[in-house]
Motif scaffolding. Structure first.
Motif, PDB file in Angstrom:
ATOM      1  N   LEU A 127      -5.440  10.618   0.807  1.00  0.00           N
ATOM      2  CA  LEU A 127      -4.087  10.151   1.114  1.00  0.00           C
ATOM      3  C   LEU A 127      -3.155  10.230  -0.093  1.00  0.00           C
ATOM      4  O   LEU A 127      -1.993  10.626   0.067  1.00  0.00           O
ATOM      5  CB  LEU A 127      -4.130   8.738   1.692  1.00  0.00           C
ATOM      6  CG  LEU A 127      -2.868   8.301   2.434  1.00  0.00           C
ATOM      7  CD1 LEU A 127      -2.469   9.315   3.490  1.00  0.00           C
ATOM      8  CD2 LEU A 127      -3.053   6.932   3.066  1.00  0.00           C
ATOM      9  N   THR A 179      -0.387   4.197   6.086  1.00  0.00           N
ATOM     10  CA  THR A 179      -1.426   3.818   5.147  1.00  0.00           C
ATOM     11  C   THR A 179      -2.784   4.375   5.561  1.00  0.00           C
ATOM     12  O   THR A 179      -2.898   5.153   6.502  1.00  0.00           O
ATOM     13  CB  THR A 179      -1.489   2.286   5.020  1.00  0.00           C
ATOM     14  OG1 THR A 179      -1.538   1.711   6.331  1.00  0.00           O
ATOM     15  CG2 THR A 179      -0.268   1.748   4.298  1.00  0.00           C
ATOM     16  N   PHE A 180      -3.806   3.957   4.842  1.00  0.00           N
ATOM     17  CA  PHE A 180      -5.123   4.581   4.913  1.00  0.00           C
ATOM     18  C   PHE A 180      -5.720   4.572   6.315  1.00  0.00           C
ATOM     19  O   PHE A 180      -6.235   5.594   6.784  1.00  0.00           O
ATOM     20  CB  PHE A 180      -6.081   3.874   3.943  1.00  0.00           C
ATOM     21  CG  PHE A 180      -5.663   3.989   2.514  1.00  0.00           C
ATOM     22  CD1 PHE A 180      -6.007   5.090   1.758  1.00  0.00           C
ATOM     23  CD2 PHE A 180      -4.903   2.997   1.919  1.00  0.00           C
ATOM     24  CE1 PHE A 180      -5.620   5.203   0.436  1.00  0.00           C
ATOM     25  CE2 PHE A 180      -4.506   3.101   0.596  1.00  0.00           C
ATOM     26  CZ  PHE A 180      -4.866   4.205  -0.149  1.00  0.00           C
ATOM     27  N   GLU A 181      -5.687   3.445   6.984  1.00  0.00           N
ATOM     28  CA  GLU A 181      -6.357   3.349   8.280  1.00  0.00           C
ATOM     29  C   GLU A 181      -5.760   4.305   9.308  1.00  0.00           C
ATOM     30  O   GLU A 181      -6.484   4.890  10.116  1.00  0.00           O
ATOM     31  CB  GLU A 181      -6.281   1.907   8.806  1.00  0.00           C
ATOM     32  CG  GLU A 181      -7.114   0.909   8.021  1.00  0.00           C
ATOM     33  CD  GLU A 181      -6.467   0.472   6.723  1.00  0.00           C
ATOM     34  OE1 GLU A 181      -7.146  -0.172   5.915  1.00  0.00           O
ATOM     35  OE2 GLU A 181      -5.272   0.799   6.503  1.00  0.00           O
ATOM     36  N   LYS A 221      -9.401   3.599  -3.936  1.00  0.00           N
ATOM     37  CA  LYS A 221      -9.434   4.329  -2.673  1.00  0.00           C
ATOM     38  C   LYS A 221      -9.785   5.802  -2.917  1.00  0.00           C
ATOM     39  O   LYS A 221      -9.570   6.343  -3.999  1.00  0.00           O
ATOM     40  CB  LYS A 221      -8.065   4.242  -1.993  1.00  0.00           C
ATOM     41  CG  LYS A 221      -7.648   2.834  -1.597  1.00  0.00           C
ATOM     42  CD  LYS A 221      -8.543   2.269  -0.510  1.00  0.00           C
ATOM     43  CE  LYS A 221      -7.930   1.010   0.101  1.00  0.00           C
ATOM     44  NZ  LYS A 221      -7.703  -0.070  -0.858  1.00  0.00           N
ATOM     45  N   ASP A 244       0.832  -1.209   0.000  1.00  0.00           N
ATOM     46  CA  ASP A 244       0.000   0.000   0.000  1.00  0.00           C
ATOM     47  C   ASP A 244       0.866   1.259   0.000  1.00  0.00           C
ATOM     48  O   ASP A 244       0.561   2.237  -0.691  1.00  0.00           O
ATOM     49  CB  ASP A 244      -0.927   0.005   1.215  1.00  0.00           C
ATOM     50  CG  ASP A 244      -2.149  -0.875   1.017  1.00  0.00           C
ATOM     51  OD1 ASP A 244      -2.341  -1.369  -0.108  1.00  0.00           O
ATOM     52  OD2 ASP A 244      -2.906  -1.086   1.975  1.00  0.00           O
ATOM     53  N   MET A 260      -7.084   7.681   8.745  1.00  0.00           N
ATOM     54  CA  MET A 260      -8.536   7.715   8.873  1.00  0.00           C
ATOM     55  C   MET A 260      -8.985   7.871  10.324  1.00  0.00           C
ATOM     56  O   MET A 260     -10.023   8.473  10.610  1.00  0.00           O
ATOM     57  CB  MET A 260      -9.110   6.417   8.285  1.00  0.00           C
ATOM     58  CG  MET A 260     -10.593   6.213   8.441  1.00  0.00           C
ATOM     59  SD  MET A 260     -11.068   4.565   7.873  1.00  0.00           S
ATOM     60  CE  MET A 260     -10.434   3.551   9.218  1.00  0.00           C
ATOM     61  N   THR A 312     -10.812   9.406   3.191  1.00  0.00           N
ATOM     62  CA  THR A 312      -9.525   8.757   3.416  1.00  0.00           C
ATOM     63  C   THR A 312      -9.625   7.266   3.116  1.00  0.00           C
ATOM     64  O   THR A 312      -8.758   6.690   2.458  1.00  0.00           O
ATOM     65  CB  THR A 312      -9.055   8.965   4.858  1.00  0.00           C
ATOM     66  OG1 THR A 312      -9.046  10.356   5.156  1.00  0.00           O
ATOM     67  CG2 THR A 312      -7.659   8.394   5.066  1.00  0.00           C
ATOM     68  N   LYS A 313     -10.690   6.655   3.599  1.00  0.00           N
ATOM     69  CA  LYS A 313     -11.000   5.266   3.246  1.00  0.00           C
ATOM     70  C   LYS A 313     -12.506   5.080   3.361  1.00  0.00           C
ATOM     71  O   LYS A 313     -13.115   5.543   4.329  1.00  0.00           O
ATOM     72  CB  LYS A 313     -10.261   4.278   4.166  1.00  0.00           C
ATOM     73  CG  LYS A 313     -10.430   2.832   3.718  1.00  0.00           C
ATOM     74  CD  LYS A 313      -9.749   1.869   4.677  1.00  0.00           C
ATOM     75  CE  LYS A 313     -10.004   0.433   4.204  1.00  0.00           C
ATOM     76  NZ  LYS A 313      -9.460  -0.553   5.165  1.00  0.00           N
ATOM     77  N   LEU A 353       0.875   4.022  -2.998  1.00  0.00           N
ATOM     78  CA  LEU A 353       0.660   5.452  -2.775  1.00  0.00           C
ATOM     79  C   LEU A 353       1.857   6.283  -3.250  1.00  0.00           C
ATOM     80  O   LEU A 353       1.678   7.360  -3.841  1.00  0.00           O
ATOM     81  CB  LEU A 353       0.408   5.705  -1.295  1.00  0.00           C
ATOM     82  CG  LEU A 353      -0.973   5.276  -0.786  1.00  0.00           C
ATOM     83  CD1 LEU A 353      -0.967   5.119   0.727  1.00  0.00           C
ATOM     84  CD2 LEU A 353      -2.028   6.286  -1.209  1.00  0.00           C
TER      85      LEU A 353
END
Length: 523
Positions: free
Chosen positions: A81, A151-153, A77, A52, A156, A185-186, A56
């Protein structure tokens, strides 16, 4: 003797209000900041932790080179981000992810402070500090590839917790905006809308006020940022497809059920072990409530009510809980649904569960006779174990990827394009070479993803019109190098006729590293 600068600093400090110099947040936030840095020091030990991050980083370079998001640069996604990566690369260069790792620590700290604020308002000062500290300790309680990556989480979570906090304070417009930022964001971050609406319902019932104005504020706050991004900052059709409607096959039920079930149970067990310090008191509280349920139905015929029942195990617990936790359980339910969406159960998905689990655990300890020391000691020991695991995490996979990237760089020039036929887009970033296609993984062209077996993987399961677009891209110029990183996956070239034909007719093997084959265009 103190220096002049030290004296001036002391004089400036003395002029600050006492509540600022000795206030609760003045004491708590610095400690949480140090803890956030210490727990995530391992994140700086590697150039890249997960695919990921590589995806990105490659996206950000493509955007910086003039790519258009959801057109010539695509992903399933939302855009916040990728834009953040692009901005950091513009400011600090694109050769390292340390700015993103630093911002990830800031995101963890913001999440911890927001959790401390929620817990403090419900159970007092000590609970607030404990909530912030426990979150930071458990935030590394999964595989290091899932917890140390930017990463995304990770990005978020602050908006998700802020949405809950705003709803708790009946600031409905701000809550709607926070839900929107979380969703941008997600997508699964939007699940926090469920507890927000639940709190709105309960608030209108308690206070006897109209719910429509508050619901309008939530809806307006949620819709405005999304409309701004979808209509003005990106292409509406592309945004709708890639963020909303284009992931049906990816999130389908088809796949290797045994593998998905094992991943779900395995990551759940790891998270349980990491958070057992505060999850055990929560489980104890639930067990005591279950045991204390009345065996007889309430005397409805007489119009009487049962007296307040204490769920305490000893006299020290014999008091009414300070505030209901129903909203937290609704939040947990929405997070479980979000983690289960798509039935992939990757470890980083479980980060979404951590904030609400911490709050439930802190509430269980705060309203019982359990002491804080064993809870904090266990959590510290567990975090230390995960910290050491991250520091000494095996590097064979990264070494292999780096060696392949080095070979690709040697076989090409900066003007050449490269195609990676696999699921590791970090190869583009590590090799510093431009992708030949907007599809940075073979998953877009074959529907392969983690947990998939070969039943729904192939050309016919690709993203709509993906192969036509792919053919048009290659017609403008074939990549100088193709990296077949599929191994024995169900999308290996011998199972995908178009790729097999392309490699056999136009390319020759110039290198093999483990199960990765490197092809170069025939002269």
């Amino acid at each position: 003797m103190p220096t002049d600068s030290a004296r001036r600093l002391a004089a400036l400090t003395e002029r600050l209000p006492a509540r600022v110099r000795t206030g609760y947040w003045t004491r708590v936030v610095p400690v949480l900041a140090v803890l956030a840095v210490v727990t995530h020091i391992p994140s700086f030990m590697r150039p890249v932790w997960s695919p990921d991050e590589g995806y990105l980083a490659t996206q950000a370079r493509m955007l910086a080179d003039g790519g258009v998001l959801y057109d010539t640069v695509v992903d399933r996604k939302p855009p916040l981000l990728p834009w953040l990566y692009e901005a950091c690369f513009a400011l600090f260069g694109s050769t390292s992810l340390w700015p993103l790792r630093t911002l990830a620590i800031v995101a963890h700290l913001a999440t911890a402070v927001l959790l401390a604020s929620i817990a403090r308002g419900r159970w007092g000062n000590r609970a607030g500090a404990a909530a912030g500290a426990l979150y930071l300790l458990v935030s590394i309680g999964l595989s290091p590839e899932d917890t140390q990556a930017a990463t995304f989480e990770v990005f978020m979570l602050p908006a998700m917790v802020a949405a809950f906090r705003y709803a708790e304070r009946r600031r409905w417009l701000a809550a709607g905006i926070a839900v929107a930022l979380c969703s941008l964001t997600k997508q699964t971050g939007g699940a926090v809308l469920l507890p927000v609406l639940w709190m709105l319902l309960q608030d209108t019932r308690r206070r006897g006020v109209a719910w429509r104005p508050a619901l309008f504020k939530i809806g307006f706050g949620f819709a405005l940022p999304i409309a701004l991004v979808a209509v003005i900052l990106t292409k509406p059709k592309g945004f709708l497809f890639w963020v909303v409607t284009g992931s049906g096959d990816y999130a389908s039920l088809g796949g290797a059920w045994l593998q998905m079930t094992g991943r779900a149970l395995g990551n759940s067990a790891i998270l349980l072990a990491a958070g057992l310090g505060f999850l055990a008191p929560l489980g104890r509280r639930l067990w005591l409530k279950y045991r204390s349920r009345p065996l007889l139905p309430p005397p409805a015929a007489t119009g009487r009510r049962w007296p307040i029942i204490s769920f305490a195990a000893d006299p020290a617990e014999a008091h009414e809980e300070r505030g209901s936790t129903t909203d937290l359980w609704v939040w947990l339910l929405s997070s479980v649904i979000a983690v289960s969406t798509g039935f992939h159960f990757f470890g980083h998905y479980y980060l979404q569960l951590m904030p609400v689990l911490v709050l439930l655990g802190v509430g269980a300890v705060s309203t019982s006779a359990i002491r804080w020391r064993p809870v904090l000691v266990y959590s510290t020991v567990a975090a230390t174990a995960f910290w050491g695991l991250a520091m000494f995490w095996p590097g064979q996979k990264l070494t292999h990827t780096t060696e392949v990237a080095t070979t690709v760089a040697e076989q090409t020039t900066p003007k050449d394009t490269v195609l990676v036929w696999g699921m590791h887009p970090e190869l583009y970033w590590l090799a510093d070479r431009r992708p030949a296609s907007r599809y940075l993984t073979a998953g877009f062209l074959t529907n392969f993803s983690g947990g998939k077996d070969g039943q729904q993987v192939g050309e016919q399961y690709s993203v709509s019109d993906a192969w036509q677009t792919f053919d048009q891209e290659l017609a403008k110029g074939l990549p100088e190098v193709v990296v077949d990183d599929s191994g024995r996956a169900p999308y290996q070239p011998v199972l995908i006729p178009r790729m097999e034909s392309l490699l056999e007719t136009r390319y020759e093997v110039v290198g093999v590293n483990a199960d990765t084959v490197i092809y170069r265009l025939k002269r």
